[in-house]
Design a protein around this motif. Structure first.
Motif, PDB file in Angstrom:
ATOM      1  N   VAL A 167       0.975  -1.512   0.025  1.00 45.29           N
ATOM      2  CA  VAL A 167       0.268   0.256  -0.207  1.00 45.29           C
ATOM      3  C   VAL A 167       0.829   1.288   0.072  1.00 45.29           C
ATOM      4  N   ASP A 168       0.157   2.036  -0.967  1.00 42.06           N
ATOM      5  CA  ASP A 168       1.758   3.677  -1.638  1.00 42.06           C
ATOM      6  C   ASP A 168       0.945   5.048  -0.629  1.00 42.06           C
ATOM      7  N   GLU A 169       0.813   5.631  -0.395  1.00 37.74           N
ATOM      8  CA  GLU A 169       0.372   6.965   0.119  1.00 37.74           C
ATOM      9  C   GLU A 169      -1.102   6.800  -0.872  1.00 37.74           C
ATOM     10  N   HIS A 170      -1.090   7.104  -1.657  1.00 37.70           N
ATOM     11  CA  HIS A 170      -2.862   6.847  -2.452  1.00 37.70           C
ATOM     12  C   HIS A 170      -3.786   5.932  -1.820  1.00 37.70           C
ATOM     13  N   GLY A 171      -3.289   4.829  -2.023  1.00 42.20           N
ATOM     14  CA  GLY A 171      -3.877   3.664  -0.649  1.00 42.20           C
ATOM     15  C   GLY A 171      -4.098   4.330   0.567  1.00 42.20           C
ATOM     16  N   PHE A 172      -3.517   4.595   1.304  1.00 37.57           N
ATOM     17  CA  PHE A 172      -4.021   4.672   2.489  1.00 37.57           C
ATOM     18  C   PHE A 172      -4.347   6.313   2.364  1.00 37.57           C
ATOM     19  N   SER A 173      -4.960   7.130   2.172  1.00 40.33           N
ATOM     20  CA  SER A 173      -5.319   8.336   1.205  1.00 40.33           C
ATOM     21  C   SER A 173      -7.069   7.878   1.425  1.00 40.33           C
ATOM     22  N   ASP A 174      -7.074   7.005   0.378  1.00 46.44           N
ATOM     23  CA  ASP A 174      -8.735   6.027  -0.098  1.00 46.44           C
ATOM     24  C   ASP A 174      -8.645   4.956   1.608  1.00 46.44           C
ATOM     25  N   LEU A 175      -7.978   4.576   2.270  1.00 43.74           N
ATOM     26  CA  LEU A 175      -8.678   4.200   3.200  1.00 43.74           C
ATOM     27  C   LEU A 175      -8.845   5.363   4.581  1.00 43.74           C
ATOM     28  N   MET A 176      -8.052   6.505   4.597  1.00 40.33           N
ATOM     29  CA  MET A 176      -8.306   7.997   5.655  1.00 40.33           C
ATOM     30  C   MET A 176      -9.456   7.849   4.992  1.00 40.33           C
ATOM     31  N   PHE A 177     -10.169   7.998   4.037  1.00 35.12           N
ATOM     32  CA  PHE A 177     -11.397   9.044   3.159  1.00 35.12           C
ATOM     33  C   PHE A 177     -12.586   8.120   3.874  1.00 35.12           C
ATOM     34  N   TYR A 178     -12.474   6.640   3.809  1.00 36.35           N
ATOM     35  CA  TYR A 178     -13.080   6.078   4.740  1.00 36.35           C
ATOM     36  C   TYR A 178     -13.117   5.682   5.989  1.00 36.35           C
ATOM     37  N   ALA A 179     -12.584   5.191   6.438  1.00 33.11           N
ATOM     38  CA  ALA A 179     -12.262   5.616   8.008  1.00 33.11           C
ATOM     39  C   ALA A 179     -12.546   7.162   8.190  1.00 33.11           C
ATOM     40  N   MET A 180     -13.033   8.215   8.328  1.00 36.59           N
ATOM     41  CA  MET A 180     -13.209   9.113   8.548  1.00 36.59           C
ATOM     42  C   MET A 180     -14.566   9.489   7.919  1.00 36.59           C
ATOM     43  N   LEU A 181     -15.343   8.577   7.447  1.00 35.25           N
ATOM     44  CA  LEU A 181     -16.695   8.653   7.103  1.00 35.25           C
ATOM     45  C   LEU A 181     -17.429   7.606   8.549  1.00 35.25           C
ATOM     46  N   GLY A 182     -16.829   6.047   8.075  1.00 35.05           N
ATOM     47  CA  GLY A 182     -16.917   5.077   9.361  1.00 35.05           C
ATOM     48  C   GLY A 182     -16.888   6.242  11.200  1.00 35.05           C
ATOM     49  N   VAL A 183     -16.238   6.787  11.228  1.00 35.42           N
ATOM     50  CA  VAL A 183     -16.150   7.659  12.459  1.00 35.42           C
ATOM     51  C   VAL A 183     -17.312   7.968  12.594  1.00 35.42           C
ATOM     52  N   VAL A 184     -17.919   9.194  11.716  1.00 33.18           N
ATOM     53  CA  VAL A 184     -19.260  10.153  11.676  1.00 33.18           C
ATOM     54  C   VAL A 184     -20.106   9.431  11.239  1.00 33.18           C
ATOM     55  N   LEU A 185     -20.157   8.681  10.693  1.00 34.41           N
ATOM     56  CA  LEU A 185     -21.482   8.017  10.862  1.00 34.41           C
ATOM     57  C   LEU A 185     -22.087   7.139  11.809  1.00 34.41           C
ATOM     58  N   GLY A 186     -20.415   6.305  12.030  1.00 37.46           N
ATOM     59  CA  GLY A 186     -20.734   5.700  12.756  1.00 37.46           C
ATOM     60  C   GLY A 186     -21.171   6.090  14.605  1.00 37.46           C
ATOM     61  N   GLY A 187     -20.023   6.848  14.502  1.00 37.69           N
ATOM     62  CA  GLY A 187     -20.614   7.662  16.074  1.00 37.69           C
ATOM     63  C   GLY A 187     -21.721   8.275  16.203  1.00 37.69           C
ATOM     64  N   ARG A 188     -22.576   8.931  15.061  1.00 42.03           N
ATOM     65  CA  ARG A 188     -23.659   9.211  15.197  1.00 42.03           C
ATOM     66  C   ARG A 188     -24.916   8.153  15.366  1.00 42.03           C
ATOM     67  N   ILE A 189     -24.370   7.327  14.852  1.00 44.13           N
ATOM     68  CA  ILE A 189     -25.874   6.245  14.499  1.00 44.13           C
ATOM     69  C   ILE A 189     -25.620   5.266  15.933  1.00 44.13           C
ATOM     70  N   GLY A 190     -24.429   5.200  16.395  1.00 46.53           N
ATOM     71  CA  GLY A 190     -24.074   4.443  17.493  1.00 46.53           C
ATOM     72  C   GLY A 190     -24.743   5.247  18.603  1.00 46.53           C
ATOM     73  N   TYR A 191     -24.327   6.414  18.495  1.00 45.84           N
ATOM     74  CA  TYR A 191     -25.456   7.450  19.808  1.00 45.84           C
ATOM     75  C   TYR A 191     -26.817   7.113  20.090  1.00 45.84           C
ATOM     76  N   VAL A 192     -27.209   7.314  18.739  1.00 40.01           N
ATOM     77  CA  VAL A 192     -28.470   7.329  18.834  1.00 40.01           C
ATOM     78  C   VAL A 192     -29.078   6.069  19.533  1.00 40.01           C
ATOM     79  N   LEU A 193     -28.397   4.553  18.888  1.00 44.30           N
ATOM     80  CA  LEU A 193     -29.065   2.899  18.522  1.00 44.30           C
ATOM     81  C   LEU A 193     -28.330   3.120  20.841  1.00 44.30           C
ATOM     82  N   PHE A 194     -27.239   3.268  20.914  1.00 40.85           N
ATOM     83  CA  PHE A 194     -26.616   3.631  22.978  1.00 40.85           C
ATOM     84  C   PHE A 194     -27.614   3.730  23.653  1.00 40.85           C
ATOM     85  N   TYR A 195     -27.339   5.681  23.139  1.00 44.27           N
ATOM     86  CA  TYR A 195     -27.623   6.433  24.121  1.00 44.27           C
ATOM     87  C   TYR A 195     -28.910   7.207  24.425  1.00 44.27           C
ATOM     88  N   ALA A 196     -30.076   6.991  23.005  1.00 47.58           N
ATOM     89  CA  ALA A 196     -31.069   8.394  22.360  1.00 47.58           C
ATOM     90  C   ALA A 196     -32.170   7.498  21.782  1.00 47.58           C
TER      91      ALA A 196
END
Length: 304
Positions: free
Chosen positions: A49-78
Motif C-alpha cells: 500500500v502506497d500513500e495513494h492507497g492510504f488516502s483512500d483508506l483514510m477517507f473511508y475511515a473518516m466516514l466510518g467515524v462520523v456515521l458510526g459515531g452518530r448512529i451508535g450514539y442514537v442506538l446506544f444512548y438516545a
C-alpha cells in the motif's frame, strides 16, 4: 484546588458561522492520524500500500467515524428520542457521538477497503490502531472545553465546577456573578471530577504511547489489535466509576454499572481473545512501498 469552568466552546465566529472547539478537535485528530499513517506507510507497515492507497483508506475511515459515531450514539444512548423524532439522527450539530459506534464504523470501513485491496482485515485494522488514540485524546479535550460529560462530585476541596452541572437556582446567572459566587466559596460543594481529562490522558496519551511503541517492531497478527481493545476497554471501564452516567439512561444495574462499561466489556473480551490468537499467528514483515516510476528513473543532466 477548585477550578471554575468558564471556557467559550466557540473557537471562532464568522458572522452566523460558529466554529466550535469540539469540531476543531475532530480535525486535529484526523490530521494526526494522517501524519502518523503516512509515516507508517513509508515504513512499510502495510505491505503493498502506497500513500495513494492510504488516502483512500483514510477517507473511508473518516466516514466510518462520523456515521458510526452518530448512529451508535442514537442506538446506544438516545433510541427513545430517535423513535419520537427520527430527524434527530441528522442533527449532528446538536451534539452526540459514541466512541463504540465510531469504532464499529471504522471497522466496517476497514473491512470494505481491505476486501477491495485483497488484504487481510486484521493487517489493515492493526495498521490503523496506533492512529486512533490521538483522536480520542483530542475528542475528550473537546468534551472538557465544551463543559460536557463531566464526572461525579469529588466530595472534597478540589475539582472542577461545571456551570451546566449546577443546580437550577444557578442556571440564570451571568458569568461575572457566577465567578463572584465561586470566589466566595459558594460553589465548592459542586466541584466534580474532570473525567474528560482522565480519559484524554488514558485513552489518548497513554494508549498512543503504548501502541506506538509496541507496533514499532513486527508483531504477530492480532497482537496490536488485541492490545488496543484490551487497554481501551479497561481504561474506559475504570473511568466510568468517576464519570456521571448519562442522564437519560442512568445506571443499568447495581447503582454503578453504566452503558459505557457494558459496551466496554465486549472490547475487553475481544482484546483477550485476539492476544490469545496472536500466540500462533503469523507475523507481518514491513515492506516499504516501491518508488514510483518517475522517482525510480535516474536523473539526467542537460547536455552542455
Amino acid at each position: 484546588m477548585t477550578v471554575l469552568h468558564q471556557i467559550d466552546p466557540v473557537a471562532l465566529s464568522l458572522g452566523p458561522l460558529k466554529v466550535h472547539w469540539y469540531g476543531l478537535m475532530y480535525l486535529l485528530g484526523f490530521v494526526a492520524a494522517w501524519l502518523l499513517g503516512r509515516s507508517r506507510v513509508r515504513a512499510g507497515r502495510l505491505p503493498g500500500v502506497d500513500e495513494h492507497g492510504f488516502s483512500d483508506l483514510m477517507f473511508y475511515a473518516m466516514l466510518g467515524v462520523v456515521l458510526g459515531g452518530r448512529i451508535g450514539y442514537v442506538l446506544f444512548y438516545a433510541f427513545s428520542e430517535f423513535l419520537a423524532d427520527p430527524l434527530m439522527l441528522v442533527r449532528v450539530w446538536e451534539g452526540g457521538m459514541s466512541f463504540h459506534g465510531g469504532l464499529l464504523g471504522v471497522l466496517a470501513a476497514v473491512w470494505w477497503w481491505s476486501r477491495r485491496h485483497r488484504l487481510h482485515f486484521m493487517d489493515t485494522a492493526e495498521f490503523i490502531a496506533p492512529l486512533v488514540p490521538p483522536g480520542l485524546g483530542f475528542g475528550r479535550i473537546g468534551n472538557y472545553i465544551g463543559g460536557e460529560l463531566w464526572g461525579k462530585p469529588t466530595g472534597g476541596d478540589w475539582g472542577v465546577v461545571f456551570p451546566r452541572a449546577l443546580p437550577p437556582e444557578y442556571a440564570g446567572l451571568d458569568p461575572a456573578t457566577l465567578r463572584a459566587q465561586f470566589e466566595a466559596g459558594a460553589l465548592d460543594a459542586f466541584a466534580r471530577h474532570p473525567s474528560q481529562l482522565y480519559q484524554a490522558t488514558l485513552e489518548g496519551l497513554v494508549l498512543f504511547a503504548v501502541l506506538w511503541w509496541f507496533s514499532r517492531r513486527p508483531r504477530p497478527r492480532h497482537a496490536v489489535g488485541g492490545l488496543f481493545a484490551l487497554l481501551y476497554g479497561c481504561f474506559r471501564f475504570a473511568v466510568e466509576f468517576v464519570r456521571e452516567p448519562d442522564a437519560q439512561i442512568g445506571y443499568l444495574a447495581f447503582d454503578w454499572l453504566t452503558m459505557g462499561q457494558v459496551l466496554s466489556l465486549p472490547l475487553i473480551a475481544l482484546g483477550l481473545a485476539w492476544l490469545w490468537l496472536s500466540r500462533r499467528a503469523p507475523t507481518l514483515q514491513p515492506q516499504p512501498p516501491a518508488p514510483s516510476a518517475d522517482a525510480a528513473a535516474p536523473s539526467r543532466k542537460p547536455a552542455p
